[in-house]
Design a protein around this motif. Sequence first.
Motif, PDB file in Angstrom:
ATOM      1  N   MET A 189      -3.429  11.573   7.395  1.00 15.41           N
ATOM      2  CA  MET A 189      -2.973  11.734   6.109  1.00 15.41           C
ATOM      3  C   MET A 189      -1.754  10.775   5.768  1.00 15.41           C
ATOM      4  O   MET A 189      -1.084  10.380   6.696  1.00 15.41           O
ATOM      5  CB  MET A 189      -2.479  12.999   5.812  1.00 15.41           C
ATOM      6  N   VAL A 190      -1.813  10.238   4.450  1.00 18.43           N
ATOM      7  CA  VAL A 190      -0.570   9.261   3.805  1.00 18.43           C
ATOM      8  C   VAL A 190      -0.003  10.029   2.729  1.00 18.43           C
ATOM      9  O   VAL A 190      -1.021  10.360   1.841  1.00 18.43           O
ATOM     10  CB  VAL A 190      -1.035   8.114   3.753  1.00 18.43           C
ATOM     11  N   GLY A 191       1.184  10.074   2.844  1.00 21.13           N
ATOM     12  CA  GLY A 191       1.991  10.232   1.515  1.00 21.13           C
ATOM     13  C   GLY A 191       2.235   8.919   0.677  1.00 21.13           C
ATOM     14  O   GLY A 191       2.829   8.229   1.277  1.00 21.13           O
ATOM     15  N   VAL A 192       2.079   9.023  -0.735  1.00 23.29           N
ATOM     16  CA  VAL A 192       2.129   7.812  -1.594  1.00 23.29           C
ATOM     17  C   VAL A 192       3.210   8.198  -2.595  1.00 23.29           C
ATOM     18  O   VAL A 192       2.925   9.256  -3.111  1.00 23.29           O
ATOM     19  CB  VAL A 192       0.868   7.149  -2.196  1.00 23.29           C
ATOM     20  N   SER A 193       3.880   7.195  -3.142  1.00 22.38           N
ATOM     21  CA  SER A 193       4.740   7.600  -4.161  1.00 22.38           C
ATOM     22  C   SER A 193       4.690   6.301  -5.281  1.00 22.38           C
ATOM     23  O   SER A 193       5.301   6.292  -6.067  1.00 22.38           O
ATOM     24  CB  SER A 193       6.311   7.313  -3.711  1.00 22.38           C
TER      25      SER A 193
ATOM     26  N   GLU B 160       2.779   1.781  -0.316  1.00 22.34           N
ATOM     27  CA  GLU B 160       1.477   0.784  -0.498  1.00 22.34           C
ATOM     28  C   GLU B 160       1.234   0.242   0.926  1.00 22.34           C
ATOM     29  O   GLU B 160       0.187   0.158   1.635  1.00 22.34           O
ATOM     30  CB  GLU B 160       1.395  -0.280  -1.649  1.00 22.34           C
ATOM     31  N   ALA B 161       2.318  -0.088   1.676  1.00 22.74           N
ATOM     32  CA  ALA B 161       2.017  -0.629   2.968  1.00 22.74           C
ATOM     33  C   ALA B 161       1.624   0.724   4.116  1.00 22.74           C
ATOM     34  O   ALA B 161       0.814   0.490   4.875  1.00 22.74           O
ATOM     35  CB  ALA B 161       3.372  -1.256   3.431  1.00 22.74           C
ATOM     36  N   ALA B 162       2.153   1.888   3.678  1.00 24.52           N
ATOM     37  CA  ALA B 162       1.747   2.925   4.427  1.00 24.52           C
ATOM     38  C   ALA B 162       0.351   3.478   4.150  1.00 24.52           C
ATOM     39  O   ALA B 162      -0.355   3.592   5.144  1.00 24.52           O
ATOM     40  CB  ALA B 162       2.729   4.063   4.029  1.00 24.52           C
ATOM     41  N   LEU B 163      -0.135   3.230   2.943  1.00 24.42           N
ATOM     42  CA  LEU B 163      -1.654   3.448   2.775  1.00 24.42           C
ATOM     43  C   LEU B 163      -2.414   2.241   3.470  1.00 24.42           C
ATOM     44  O   LEU B 163      -3.322   2.876   3.836  1.00 24.42           O
ATOM     45  CB  LEU B 163      -1.649   3.338   1.044  1.00 24.42           C
ATOM     46  N   ARG B 164      -1.950   1.298   3.271  1.00 23.75           N
ATOM     47  CA  ARG B 164      -2.843   0.165   3.918  1.00 23.75           C
ATOM     48  C   ARG B 164      -2.895   0.512   5.596  1.00 23.75           C
ATOM     49  O   ARG B 164      -3.931   0.429   6.246  1.00 23.75           O
ATOM     50  CB  ARG B 164      -2.392  -1.222   3.667  1.00 23.75           C
ATOM     51  N   PHE B 165      -1.754   0.847   6.144  1.00 18.69           N
ATOM     52  CA  PHE B 165      -1.619   1.424   7.402  1.00 18.69           C
ATOM     53  C   PHE B 165      -2.613   2.443   7.707  1.00 18.69           C
ATOM     54  O   PHE B 165      -3.386   2.328   8.529  1.00 18.69           O
ATOM     55  CB  PHE B 165      -0.330   1.537   7.802  1.00 18.69           C
ATOM     56  N   ALA B 166      -2.509   3.635   6.873  1.00 24.29           N
ATOM     57  CA  ALA B 166      -3.293   4.620   7.381  1.00 24.29           C
ATOM     58  C   ALA B 166      -4.865   4.240   7.105  1.00 24.29           C
ATOM     59  O   ALA B 166      -5.849   4.802   7.784  1.00 24.29           O
ATOM     60  CB  ALA B 166      -2.938   5.833   6.289  1.00 24.29           C
ATOM     61  N   LEU B 167      -5.204   3.269   6.088  1.00 23.98           N
ATOM     62  CA  LEU B 167      -6.768   3.124   5.880  1.00 23.98           C
ATOM     63  C   LEU B 167      -7.277   2.342   7.211  1.00 23.98           C
ATOM     64  O   LEU B 167      -8.219   2.734   7.680  1.00 23.98           O
ATOM     65  CB  LEU B 167      -6.804   2.081   4.883  1.00 23.98           C
ATOM     66  N   ALA B 168      -6.489   1.445   7.534  1.00 22.65           N
ATOM     67  CA  ALA B 168      -6.595   0.639   8.982  1.00 22.65           C
ATOM     68  C   ALA B 168      -6.975   1.786  10.053  1.00 22.65           C
ATOM     69  O   ALA B 168      -7.706   1.657  11.046  1.00 22.65           O
ATOM     70  CB  ALA B 168      -5.846  -0.248   9.056  1.00 22.65           C
TER      71      ALA B 168
ATOM     72  N   LEU C 130       0.816  11.741  10.089  1.00 21.27           N
ATOM     73  CA  LEU C 130       1.277  11.445   8.719  1.00 21.27           C
ATOM     74  C   LEU C 130       1.964  10.220   8.562  1.00 21.27           C
ATOM     75  O   LEU C 130       2.959   9.637   9.450  1.00 21.27           O
ATOM     76  CB  LEU C 130       2.326  12.713   8.476  1.00 21.27           C
ATOM     77  N   ALA C 131       1.594   9.508   7.678  1.00 22.92           N
ATOM     78  CA  ALA C 131       2.168   8.212   7.531  1.00 22.92           C
ATOM     79  C   ALA C 131       2.867   8.087   6.156  1.00 22.92           C
ATOM     80  O   ALA C 131       2.477   8.613   5.084  1.00 22.92           O
ATOM     81  CB  ALA C 131       1.000   6.820   7.388  1.00 22.92           C
TER      82      ALA C 131
END
Length: 139
Positions: A1-5, A11-19, A101-102
């Motif tokens: 799961m990733v929290g985005v704001s 956005e970096a956390a989202l890219r990390f979580a996708l990978a 959790l990212a």
Amino acid sequence: MVGVSGSAAAEAALRFALAEAALHEAPLDIVHVDHAPALTTPQAGVGAGDRTGSADLARTVTHAGVVERGAELPKVEVSTRLEHGGTVRRLLHAADDAATLAVGSCDGRTFPAARLSVLGRLTASAGCPLAVVPEHVGL
């Protein structure tokens, strides 16, 4: 799961979580927390309070290239959701069943003290591993 704001760090956390999701062939739940309560009055219509938060979530997901990266990461099943309320409480609740959790972080000069306390509270209370991803990570 990733929290985005909507921030560069998120956005970096989202890219990390996708990978990570692609690596482990796991689904990814993308969560945005909106502090404004959802409006559900008959005059406003159900979910009328979701407009700003939903727009922020859509912009973040699109901006980080989830749509474009989806073609590169066919193993990743992505879902998005908008939560309302306090950031820490809602992210912890949303991560109840998460493997990880990212969240994003940026340097102390540009990161308000309130957000640092969010990271501290997430670190102390998360029931799963917490990945804090700096905004300058290139993935």
